[in-house]
Design a protein around this motif. Structure first.
Motif, PDB file in Angstrom:
ATOM      1  N   SER A 532       0.841  -1.197   0.000  1.00  0.00           N
ATOM      2  CA  SER A 532       0.000   0.000   0.000  1.00  0.00           C
ATOM      3  C   SER A 532       0.881   1.254   0.000  1.00  0.00           C
ATOM      4  O   SER A 532       0.562   2.245  -0.654  1.00  0.00           O
ATOM      5  N   ARG A 612      -4.320   3.917   1.913  1.00  0.00           N
ATOM      6  CA  ARG A 612      -5.509   3.449   2.620  1.00  0.00           C
ATOM      7  C   ARG A 612      -5.909   2.098   2.065  1.00  0.00           C
ATOM      8  O   ARG A 612      -6.074   1.938   0.866  1.00  0.00           O
ATOM      9  N   ARG A 613      -6.054   1.146   2.994  1.00  0.00           N
ATOM     10  CA  ARG A 613      -6.378  -0.206   2.560  1.00  0.00           C
ATOM     11  C   ARG A 613      -7.869  -0.333   2.390  1.00  0.00           C
ATOM     12  O   ARG A 613      -8.635   0.049   3.269  1.00  0.00           O
ATOM     13  N   GLU A 614      -8.261  -0.851   1.248  1.00  0.00           N
ATOM     14  CA  GLU A 614      -9.687  -1.074   0.990  1.00  0.00           C
ATOM     15  C   GLU A 614      -9.953  -2.562   1.189  1.00  0.00           C
ATOM     16  O   GLU A 614      -9.405  -3.401   0.476  1.00  0.00           O
ATOM     17  N   TYR A 615     -10.787  -2.848   2.161  1.00  0.00           N
ATOM     18  CA  TYR A 615     -11.021  -4.248   2.519  1.00  0.00           C
ATOM     19  C   TYR A 615     -12.165  -4.828   1.709  1.00  0.00           C
ATOM     20  O   TYR A 615     -13.013  -4.115   1.200  1.00  0.00           O
ATOM     21  N   HIS A 620     -13.628  -7.200   7.922  1.00  0.00           N
ATOM     22  CA  HIS A 620     -12.172  -7.051   7.788  1.00  0.00           C
ATOM     23  C   HIS A 620     -11.752  -5.648   8.219  1.00  0.00           C
ATOM     24  O   HIS A 620     -10.747  -5.468   8.889  1.00  0.00           O
ATOM     25  N   PHE A 645      -6.385  10.121  -0.520  1.00  0.00           N
ATOM     26  CA  PHE A 645      -6.361   8.716  -0.124  1.00  0.00           C
ATOM     27  C   PHE A 645      -5.899   7.903  -1.322  1.00  0.00           C
ATOM     28  O   PHE A 645      -6.538   7.916  -2.379  1.00  0.00           O
ATOM     29  N   PRO A 647      -5.696   4.355  -2.608  1.00  0.00           N
ATOM     30  CA  PRO A 647      -6.256   3.080  -2.184  1.00  0.00           C
ATOM     31  C   PRO A 647      -5.365   1.892  -2.538  1.00  0.00           C
ATOM     32  O   PRO A 647      -4.724   1.869  -3.589  1.00  0.00           O
ATOM     33  N   TYR A 648      -5.294   0.941  -1.641  1.00  0.00           N
ATOM     34  CA  TYR A 648      -4.770  -0.376  -2.009  1.00  0.00           C
ATOM     35  C   TYR A 648      -5.903  -1.368  -1.798  1.00  0.00           C
ATOM     36  O   TYR A 648      -6.466  -1.452  -0.704  1.00  0.00           O
ATOM     37  N   HIS A 649      -6.267  -2.103  -2.829  1.00  0.00           N
ATOM     38  CA  HIS A 649      -7.400  -3.019  -2.739  1.00  0.00           C
ATOM     39  C   HIS A 649      -6.940  -4.427  -2.430  1.00  0.00           C
ATOM     40  O   HIS A 649      -6.209  -5.028  -3.204  1.00  0.00           O
ATOM     41  N   PHE A 650      -7.360  -4.920  -1.288  1.00  0.00           N
ATOM     42  CA  PHE A 650      -7.020  -6.307  -0.970  1.00  0.00           C
ATOM     43  C   PHE A 650      -7.626  -7.215  -2.021  1.00  0.00           C
ATOM     44  O   PHE A 650      -8.772  -7.024  -2.438  1.00  0.00           O
ATOM     45  N   GLY A 651      -6.843  -8.176  -2.444  1.00  0.00           N
ATOM     46  CA  GLY A 651      -7.303  -9.086  -3.480  1.00  0.00           C
ATOM     47  C   GLY A 651      -6.738  -8.709  -4.841  1.00  0.00           C
ATOM     48  O   GLY A 651      -6.851  -9.481  -5.785  1.00  0.00           O
ATOM     49  N   SER A 652      -6.114  -7.513  -4.926  1.00  0.00           N
ATOM     50  CA  SER A 652      -5.603  -7.111  -6.236  1.00  0.00           C
ATOM     51  C   SER A 652      -4.240  -7.747  -6.528  1.00  0.00           C
ATOM     52  O   SER A 652      -3.813  -7.794  -7.665  1.00  0.00           O
TER      53      SER A 652
ATOM     54  N   GLN B 496      -7.348 -14.148   8.848  1.00  0.00           N
ATOM     55  CA  GLN B 496      -7.570 -12.930   8.083  1.00  0.00           C
ATOM     56  C   GLN B 496      -6.350 -12.013   8.168  1.00  0.00           C
ATOM     57  O   GLN B 496      -5.855 -11.503   7.162  1.00  0.00           O
ATOM     58  N   GLU B 500      -3.888 -10.887   5.064  1.00  0.00           N
ATOM     59  CA  GLU B 500      -3.639  -9.483   4.726  1.00  0.00           C
ATOM     60  C   GLU B 500      -2.139  -9.171   4.714  1.00  0.00           C
ATOM     61  O   GLU B 500      -1.625  -8.554   3.777  1.00  0.00           O
ATOM     62  N   GLU B 503      -0.367 -10.646   1.768  1.00  0.00           N
ATOM     63  CA  GLU B 503      -0.561  -9.899   0.530  1.00  0.00           C
ATOM     64  C   GLU B 503       0.232  -8.606   0.525  1.00  0.00           C
ATOM     65  O   GLU B 503       0.925  -8.284  -0.451  1.00  0.00           O
ATOM     66  N   LEU B 504       0.156  -7.866   1.638  1.00  0.00           N
ATOM     67  CA  LEU B 504       0.813  -6.548   1.674  1.00  0.00           C
ATOM     68  C   LEU B 504       2.328  -6.661   1.566  1.00  0.00           C
ATOM     69  O   LEU B 504       2.996  -5.747   1.102  1.00  0.00           O
ATOM     70  N   ALA B 636     -13.332   5.237  -4.010  1.00  0.00           N
ATOM     71  CA  ALA B 636     -12.182   4.495  -3.492  1.00  0.00           C
ATOM     72  C   ALA B 636     -12.254   3.016  -3.844  1.00  0.00           C
ATOM     73  O   ALA B 636     -11.272   2.290  -3.705  1.00  0.00           O
ATOM     74  N   VAL B 643      -8.669   9.770  -4.347  1.00  0.00           N
ATOM     75  CA  VAL B 643      -9.577  10.864  -4.011  1.00  0.00           C
ATOM     76  C   VAL B 643      -8.838  11.909  -3.187  1.00  0.00           C
ATOM     77  O   VAL B 643      -8.190  11.574  -2.202  1.00  0.00           O
TER      78      VAL B 643
END
Lengths: 672, 672
Positions: A532, A612-615, A620, A645, A647-652, B496, B500, B503-504, B636, B643
């Motif tokens: 992130s 900012r982490r997007e869960y 989560h 912000f 964003p970092y999208h979990f799962g990406s 969980q 996370e 991944e990070l 987001a 944003v």
């Protein structure tokens, strides 16, 4: 759990891209849960251009606009009796109920002729608020507006309570559940209105005409039986109100006026047609006028008829048995047909009372939105919701009325004293406004108009004073304190809105042509060195700022040192990492101080980049602090400090299972 | 109302700058309200480096660590009596109370020798969680951890309830207020701990030693009077519990075991010293060991003494009169000195019980933070608050205990069956862990250690089973369901967190060296053309993006057209204004669609600039929708959609009074 925002396929070679670029197809995000719930509850959203008005013929218009006014005959006579009988006993029936009713019908006649003037003068929208605002000014209009709004709330509370009373008069077993049933009615009406129930003739026609027909049949039969002498006395119901006994001396004028004021509830709702002239077929004002005459005639006849029968029958109400239900029982008799007729009357009464509440749900949000448009109510009330209705107004009305119902235990008699002060205040202001208009414009026939509206203003003004004085100690004082307080509040709101608009619109041209700031400094907030943060650094570089620095607010020395080491190890030294010591662990304040230095020169725009982490699921997110949001809120207090912000999208980033497995084993091995 | 963020002086010429640059001095923002409230309630913030541990001498250490263990003598005997007397009557006193006490003291002796081993092996922190994790693995450690946490909550509930019982035994008039008083105690203790009450010897020494002295005096006098035969029977108190009458047949083993299990509460708290070895003066482990021996001796003697006296006196408890209070009354007699002594005993008992709750407030947050550090509890529990304590843990504990107190109406007898299962589970796991450790490390003397800890594990395991079985139907079932459920929950949490982190942290190096995106597109959201929009446009230009456009989401055609006209009139045509039709008034979705087009190429960073008004007072903000925030949250969800909130601070543009006055007059003139 919501769906993952994007699924990025691993590359053909089997090695995943570290920060993958999403595919070039348009991104289809699922709808938010909030939206899906709304769709389920309220139906699909309506588009703004679907906003239209049905045009109503006279019979339908009568059904739509009359329910509030007509329904009040269900309790007006009873409220007169409830004032008189405990003071002067059966003398009330023989000497006072009918004359007081006649007096109130006289007020009705004055009102009708006054409103005929208003309908012609304001064919587009002639509510008390508009008329007062147009002729007397914004401030008196707020008095009319606030007074009407409080009365709309009371209409909902009184009508649903009276509807529930009609129900438990037929089925006494429901009496203990009256509050719950009343709240249920309010909830259903509110829900229907949020869905956007139109003032649709179909829904209204059946109960309104059922009520009219059943009342006229009941009154007709009753009068015939009275004239033929086959109508006796109604039996005293169980638990009836106190009845004064013996010789009564002088009957005080105050008592009579009090009874008159209590009957005043009967004429509330008369203004409904003047609010809705545009809904009539052409020529609108002419159709509206004749519908008003028809409605007033029905109202007058029914009110007189019910009071006449109540006087004949000596109907003394009890907590569980209304006057109307006693009349129905007495008139229709004890036979099987009589029983059926009784239940029909009760059902029609209940339905029209509930519909009367519905009328307020149309009027309150509209009036509130007018006031909000003029910046005298919170702007949120102007917003059309999912189904094009003023949802915030509907919800406000439902909640306020529900509070009243709970507080007064769905008891009409205790709500009545609060009622009518507001309506008569707005009647008075609106008639006075009309009078002023005649004086100002001097259109043809203005002298007659002035006479009618001036007389109307004086008459309704007198009634307002009578209602206020005679019911003062019974609860009207509350409204008389509340309305001025609310007016003061809305005036204060208005000043705030005006001050804001004045500032926002001040010298916009000069500002638009003003220079941009010379420097652009970017600060990336770094908590850890993870994907992130890397995302944020990547974005920071695209901004090509005059200065770029990474800031770590250190609450733990060893972690800060480890971060600095990693920073150099990853070859990030091109971007300077600043470690800010934060011994009191107040991250917001520390970031604020860092940013404040940069913006204080007055020549620098600062972009504060917050990774900012997007869960993927709500729970989560709950597992983490909302530090990013808190920092953003703090920094926003500085001028020229723009929080971004990233964003970092979990799962990406797809992580191979082996990596996760290896981590897990490592974790479980600690200590051995 | 908060202070205006910045005051910008009007320029000397009298003309204000349209978008003024703040002065170059450092910007001094006032502290936030939240912070000021915290400061007032909790005192000034503590810096991280102020984190230190007092070193305690043996007498102080005894006071600090013993309150939980010693205080349980205040109710342990009573709980044994409450099981036996209703089943077998006075036979309980003559034949069972004392033997059961002796059996429990035997368990205590085993525990003490087991913990002597633990203290030596884990001189830094030897709680059950650490020992189990180190020797049996992470998963069994979660069982120990969760079991202990539930027991800490119960300790707070039981101790405050018992403290309140001591109070109303002395002052029966307080009985109806017991729940409120218990909640008040919990609130005060929580507040003290949030302020950061250290485990300070001074606070603890007085009540602990007062309790010890008063108990020993009472027991001593009681034993002397018993031996000299001057001790009679205690009178039966009003409202006493049921007493079985007549001949009792065979006494079931289950009943005896149930009584034994109820007495198990006495040995809870013994583990406290092993948690706090580093707090002792050097040599820590040796001092800790001897303090443990001293504490256990006091506990054993007191428990035996109280049970002996209760057996002699036949003290039958009632709802309002504890066994301890009856013993005190009987031993000290009815004279004035006796009365004083009685009140001293009650006061000391109440104080030590409340202090025992305080011990849990030290242990629970620490243990929860250990588990959260291992990612088996929400990370928020690792955060040190304003005064360096684990505030979230303290608040969680206080709320949970308060719920229990309310649910069980501050009744010790109903809480007791839930108690002790958790403690004994953690005892067993910790002893088993120690046994495993001896087997693994085979340090000198490991055979004796294995014998002690192995024996301890078996003994506490047996007690765990006895407690679980005999109290199962009385409430222990709840704990036996709750603990596995909570363990499953924390394991899920852990997975969980691990996913996370995996991944990070995945391939950060490659990502850090990855390229930036080619294009940078800036979208400015425009609602109106006012100073806040101008600010955003100004900022947008400093970003020098590859593409810059302004987007207006139109819910009202006429407003959109007016905006477009003004846009051109102000000479803003350099920036293209796009009008996006939004007939369903779903602003978030419309913006999402606009941004989605830009980011879908995968080669563009998009900055979405949201002008955001910063109000000077909280109520000003309430007058407006939070559209900016909702849009930000929606956008987001897209990758590479960043944003940015561009703040406009109300008060930063000074508007001359004449302008405001002119606006106001214009508004009031409408319609004429």
């Amino acid at each position: 759990m919501t769906e993952p925002p994007i699924t990025t396929p691993t590359r053909p070679g089997g090695i995943a891209a570290p920060v993958p670029f999403p595919p070039s197809a348009p991104i289809a995000l699922p709808e938010s849960r909030r939206y899906r719930v709304k769709n389920r509850l309220l139906g699909p959203p309506l588009n703004t251009d679907q906003l239209e008005h049905e045009r109503l013929g006279k019979p339908t218009a009568l059904a739509v606009f009359a329910s509030d006014a007509l329904s009040s005959t269900a309790y007006a006579t009873e409220e007169i009796i409830r004032v008189l009988v405990p003071a002067i006993g059966f003398l009330a029936f023989s000497a006072y109920v009918l004359p007081i009713t006649v007096a109130m019908v006289a007020v009705l006649v004055i009102l009708v002729f006054s409103y005929r003037q208003t309908i012609k003068a304001y064919p587009s929208a002639g509510g008390a608020y508009i008329v007062t605002k147009d002729n007397l000014g914004l401030l008196p209009a707020q008095v009319a507006g606030v007074a009407l709004l409080t009365d709309y709330i009371l209409t909902v509370a009184v009508s649903t309570s009276a509807g529930v009373a009609a129900m438990y008069s037929a089925f006494p077993v429901l009496f203990p559940y009256r509050v719950v049933v009343a709240l249920f009615f309010i909830a259903v009406i509110a829900w229907g209105n949020l869905r956007g129930v139109k003032e649709s003739g179909r829904i209204f026609a059946i109960p309104t005409y059922a009520f009219l027909v059943s009342m006229f049949v009941m009154i007709g039969m009753g009068v015939v039986r009275a004239v033929t002498g086959t109508l006796g006395r109604a039996p005293l119901p169980e638990g009836h109100i106190a009845i004064a006994q013996g010789q009564i001396g002088a009957v005080g004028i105050f008592l009579v006026l009090h009874a008159f004021a209590s009957g005043g509830a009967a004429v509330t709702g008369v203004e409904a047609i003047s609010n809705g002239v545009p809904a009539f077929k052409k020529p609108e004002w002419r159709n509206a006028r004749s519908t008003l005459m028809l409605m007033a005639s029905c109202l007058g006849v029914m009110f007189l008829g019910i009071s006449f029968l109540a006087a004949k029958l000596h109907t003394v109400p009890s907590e569980r048995s209304t006057v109307i239900s006693q009349i129905a029982r007495a008139v229709f008799g004890d036979g099987p047909a009589g029983h059926v007729a009784f239940y029909v009357v009760q059902a029609a009464t209940m339905l029209i009372l509930v519909l009367a509440a519905n009328t307020s749900f149309a009027d309150f949000p509209r009036l509130a939105s007018f006031q909000a448009d003029d910046s005298f109510m919170p702007k949120q009330l102007t917003k059309r919701g999912h189904r094009l209705v003023f949802s915030n107004g509907i919800i406000s009305l439902a909640v306020s009325a529900a509070v009243l119902v709970v507080f007064f235990k769905a008891d009409v008699t205790h709500l009545i004293p609060l009622y009518a002060v507001g309506v008569f205040t707005s009647f008075t202001l609106s008639q006075a406004g009309m009078a002023r208009r005649h004086l100002r414009l001097r259109e043809p026939g203005w002298r007659l108009g002035l006479l009618i509206n001036g007389g109307g203003a004086v008459a309704t003004g007198v009634v307002t004073v009578v209602v206020a004085v005679t019911k003062f100690t019974h609860g009207a004082w509350f409204i008389m304190v509340l309305v001025p307080v609310l007016v003061a509040v809305v005036v204060r709101l208005n000043r705030q809105y005006e001050a804001e608009s004045a500032e926002l619109e001040y010298e916009v041209v000069a500002a638009a042509k003003g220079p941009t700031l010379r420097r652009h400094s970017v600060i990336v907030l770094v908590e850890k060195l993870d994907l992130s943060t890397v995302r944020a650094l990547q974005y920071a570089r695209t901004l090509s700022p005059t200065e770029l620095r990474a800031v770590h607010v250190a609450t733990d020395h060893s972690r800060a040192e480890a971060l600095a080491d990693e920073w150099h190890r990853l070859g990030l030294s091109r971007i300077s990492l600043e470690i800010v010591d934060c011994p009191d662990r107040r991250l917001e304040r520390a970031v604020l101080d860092v940013v404040s230095e940069d913006v204080s020169s007055g020549t620098t725009e600062v972009s504060v980049l917050v990774p900012r982490r997007e869960y993927r699921a709500h729970w989560h997110r709950l597992l983490h602090d909302r530090t990013a949001d808190r920092i953003a809120r703090a920094v926003a207090r500085l001028p020229h400090a723009n929080v971004t912000f990233v964003p970092y999208h979990f799962g990406s980033t797809p992580v191979p299972d082996e990596v996760i497995q290896a981590r897990r084993e490592a974790a479980h091995d600690t200590g051995h």
